[in-house]
Design a protein around this motif. Structure first.
Motif, mmCIF file in Angstrom:
data_model
loop_
_atom_site.group_PDB
_atom_site.id
_atom_site.type_symbol
_atom_site.label_atom_id
_atom_site.label_comp_id
_atom_site.label_asym_id
_atom_site.label_seq_id
_atom_site.Cartn_x
_atom_site.Cartn_y
_atom_site.Cartn_z
ATOM 1 N N ALA A 1 2.388 -1.628 -4.067
ATOM 2 C CA ALA A 1 1.258 -1.689 -4.997
ATOM 3 C C ALA A 1 1.620 -2.478 -6.257
ATOM 4 O O ALA A 1 0.860 -3.344 -6.699
ATOM 5 C CB ALA A 1 0.788 -0.282 -5.354
ATOM 6 N N VAL A 2 2.783 -2.200 -6.823
ATOM 7 C CA VAL A 2 3.214 -2.900 -8.040
ATOM 8 C C VAL A 2 3.441 -4.385 -7.744
ATOM 9 O O VAL A 2 3.006 -5.254 -8.505
ATOM 10 C CB VAL A 2 4.484 -2.248 -8.636
ATOM 11 N N GLY B 1 2.044 -6.107 -5.448
ATOM 12 C CA GLY B 1 0.727 -6.701 -5.235
ATOM 13 C C GLY B 1 0.004 -7.008 -6.533
ATOM 14 O O GLY B 1 -0.626 -8.059 -6.669
ATOM 15 N N VAL B 2 0.103 -6.107 -7.490
ATOM 16 C CA VAL B 2 -0.507 -6.357 -8.805
ATOM 17 C C VAL B 2 0.155 -7.560 -9.462
ATOM 18 O O VAL B 2 -0.518 -8.453 -9.985
ATOM 19 C CB VAL B 2 -0.418 -5.103 -9.707
ATOM 20 N N LEU C 1 -4.047 -8.919 -4.462
ATOM 21 C CA LEU C 1 -4.465 -7.576 -4.847
ATOM 22 C C LEU C 1 -5.151 -6.875 -3.675
ATOM 23 O O LEU C 1 -4.904 -5.684 -3.423
ATOM 24 C CB LEU C 1 -5.399 -7.653 -6.054
ATOM 25 N N GLN D 1 -2.439 -6.633 -0.418
ATOM 26 C CA GLN D 1 -1.289 -5.754 -0.548
ATOM 27 C C GLN D 1 -1.602 -4.469 -1.312
ATOM 28 O O GLN D 1 -1.320 -3.380 -0.830
ATOM 29 C CB GLN D 1 -0.142 -6.483 -1.262
ATOM 30 N N THR D 2 -2.154 -4.594 -2.500
ATOM 31 C CA THR D 2 -2.296 -3.433 -3.370
ATOM 32 C C THR D 2 -3.313 -2.428 -2.846
ATOM 33 O O THR D 2 -3.032 -1.228 -2.811
ATOM 34 C CB THR D 2 -2.671 -3.866 -4.803
ATOM 35 N N LEU E 1 -2.486 1.439 -2.008
ATOM 36 C CA LEU E 1 -3.073 2.520 -2.806
ATOM 37 C C LEU E 1 -3.912 3.466 -1.951
ATOM 38 O O LEU E 1 -3.916 4.680 -2.202
ATOM 39 C CB LEU E 1 -3.910 1.943 -3.951
#
Length: 119
Positions: A87-88, A90-91, A102, A105-106, A110
């Motif tokens: 998540a990180v 991806g951000v 985003l 991946q993110t 999430l």
């Protein structure tokens, strides 16, 4: 809910196995097209992308260990850590490279993390 979290985590693993392949083995062909890299820049960027692919491989490894570990407490810790890292990353990728990251991946990470926390 645990089944949903497991399935979503497996999807995140599959996405990242694909990313690893695109950034390493297939970068000079398919990866170049996916990332929109001009032919004259491929040789210069290939080592950097391969390194990035290696890091994505570590994310796959953490998640796989989490799903396969015989101790559910340790397995859950690996999955939470792996999904949080995805998540990180991806951000950060969305901020520095492409907003599309985003969503690729993110968001899946999430969703899996949310399903896991809900169990």
């Amino acid at each position: 809910m645990l089944l949903i979290a497991t399935v979503l985590t497996a999807i995140v693993i599959a996405i990242h196995v694909y990313i690893v392949l695109i950034e390493t083995v297939l970068f000079r062909t398919r990866g170049r097209k996916i990332f929109g890299i001009k032919e004259d820049r491929v040789d210069a960027l290939a080592p950097l992308m391969s390194n990035q692919g290696c890091y994505n491989g570590f994310l796959v490894a953490a998640l796989a260990v989490g799903l396969l570990h015989p101790d559910p407490v340790i397995g859950r810790a690996f999955v939470v850590f792996g999904l949080a890292c995805v998540a990180v990353a991806g951000v950060w990728g969305a901020v520095t490279v492409s907003r599309r990251i985003l969503f690729v991946q993110t968001v899946p990470a999430l969703l899996a993390l949310g399903a896991l926390v809900a169990t």
